[in-house]
Scaffold this active site. Structure first.
Site, short mmCIF file in Angstrom:
data_model
loop_
_atom_site.label_atom_id
_atom_site.label_comp_id
_atom_site.label_asym_id
_atom_site.label_seq_id
_atom_site.Cartn_x
_atom_site.Cartn_y
_atom_site.Cartn_z
N GLU A 45 -0.19 -12.55 -1.59
CA GLU A 45 -1.65 -12.55 -1.81
C GLU A 45 -2.07 -13.76 -2.62
O GLU A 45 -1.45 -14.08 -3.64
CB GLU A 45 -2.05 -11.27 -2.56
CG GLU A 45 -1.84 -10.01 -1.75
CD GLU A 45 -2.33 -8.75 -2.47
OE1 GLU A 45 -2.93 -8.85 -3.56
OE2 GLU A 45 -2.09 -7.65 -1.92
N SER A 93 0.84 -1.21 0.00
CA SER A 93 0.00 0.00 0.00
C SER A 93 0.87 1.26 0.00
O SER A 93 0.38 2.35 -0.24
CB SER A 93 -0.94 0.01 1.21
OG SER A 93 -0.22 -0.24 2.40
N GLU A 117 -9.11 -9.69 4.06
CA GLU A 117 -9.50 -8.31 3.75
C GLU A 117 -10.90 -8.25 3.15
O GLU A 117 -11.21 -8.94 2.17
CB GLU A 117 -8.46 -7.69 2.78
CG GLU A 117 -8.77 -6.26 2.40
CD GLU A 117 -7.60 -5.52 1.77
OE1 GLU A 117 -6.47 -6.05 1.74
OE2 GLU A 117 -7.82 -4.38 1.31
N ASP A 141 5.43 -7.11 2.32
CA ASP A 141 4.71 -7.62 1.15
C ASP A 141 5.65 -7.93 0.00
O ASP A 141 6.51 -7.11 -0.35
CB ASP A 141 3.72 -6.54 0.65
CG ASP A 141 2.35 -6.68 1.27
OD1 ASP A 141 1.98 -7.80 1.69
OD2 ASP A 141 1.63 -5.66 1.33
O1 KIV Z 1 -0.50 -3.40 1.75
C1 KIV Z 1 -1.22 -3.31 2.77
O2 KIV Z 1 -1.27 -2.28 3.46
C2 KIV Z 1 -2.01 -4.48 3.15
C3 KIV Z 1 -3.04 -4.28 4.23
C4 KIV Z 1 -4.23 -3.61 3.68
C5 KIV Z 1 -3.38 -5.54 4.90
O3 KIV Z 1 -1.86 -5.51 2.59
#
Ligand code: KIV
Length: 270
Positions: free
Chosen positions: A121, A51, A188, A89
């Protein structure tokens, strides 16, 4: 049960917390300063989320952020974190459809940023990548429900798994990720009843965002809960501050002080 005074959160602490019905707190951070505040305040998990692509870089989706950019953010966060478990991530295009590439991406993140774990994911489609990364000793967090890296497949950011078929697949994906060895799953934007069912059907923690209260923990994007992203208003966000307005007022006051030569005064100069 009363929460233990964990000096350092590990994947084992999180498993213990689920077992003892102690809720897990998780927030995003992308830089040293905010990560330090969040860590010292006692959050259990810091997510270096992709994000950052939206919040930091101003892109419409999470797709453009690169592995090197994620590593830059992650290493800044790691330098600030003493207690929290840091999850990073894997960005879009660095793990899908190629488990060897996935392993290389995860290793690069762990080596170059010092992160503690990675998040991917998807369910059954990416399980080979998950298993390969886990075999290398890297803890993996799953992410099901609304998975923003697949936004062009979904078409919208609306609630996922309202239909029975998608709900069934989500439940079986959660079980698969648990069996593969994931230490937790982010869930989510799914109906609260389904999220509760998922949490009850697996032994690893389920961390919700827009997934109701009957899961094992909650995650929010820090910039949302601090009220910096004031144009983004899904119902699952609770704003604990309104920093957009507060910072705007501070900046306006500073501009006025500069224009009127009120700043700097005698005590603020050498
Ligand atoms: O990238 C992010 O901030 C996320 C959250 C919304 C869980 O994956």
């Amino acid at each position: 049960m009363k929460e233990k005074d964990y000096k350092k959160i590990t994947t084992h602490s999180l498993a213990e917390m689920k077992k003892n019905s102690i809720k897990i707190s998780m927030l995003t951070a992308y830089d040293y300063t905010l990560a330090k505040i969040i860590d010292r305040a006692g959050v259990d998990i810091i997510l270096v989320g992709d994000s950052a692509s939206n919040v930091i870089a101003g892109h419409e989706t999470t797709l453009p952020i690169t592995l090197d950019q994620m590593i830059y953010h992650a290493s800044s966060v790691i330098r600030a974190s003493k207690r929290a478990l840091v999850v990073v991530d894997l960005p879009f295009g660095t793990y899908q459809g190629n488990s060897k590439k996935a392993l290389n991406s995860a290793i690069k993140i762990m080596k170059e940023s010092g992160a503690h774990s990675v998040k991917l994911e998807g369910g059954e489609e990416i399980v080979d990548s998950v298993k390969r990364i886990l075999k290398a000793g890297i803890p993996v967090m799953g992410h099901l429900g609304l998975t923003p890296q697949s936004i062009y497949k979904f078409g919208t950011y609306t609630v996922r798994a309202k239909e029975e078929a998608e709900a069934k697949k989500l439940l079986s994906d959660a079980k698969l990720l648990e069996e593969s060895g994931c230490f937790a799953i982010v869930l989510e934007k799914v109906p609260a009843i389904l999220a509760e069912k998922v949490s009850k059907s697996i032994n690893i923690p389920v961390i919700g965002i827009g997934a109701g209260n009957n899961v094992d923990g909650q995650v929010l994007v820090s910039h949302d809960m601090l009220g910096m992203t004031h144009e983004f208003n899904p119902r699952f966000i609770r704003r604990y501050l309104n920093l957009f307005d507060d910072i705007s007022i501070a900046v306006k006051n500073y501009i006025a002080d500069v224009k009127t030569q009120d700043f700097p005064n005698k005590q603020e100069q050498y």
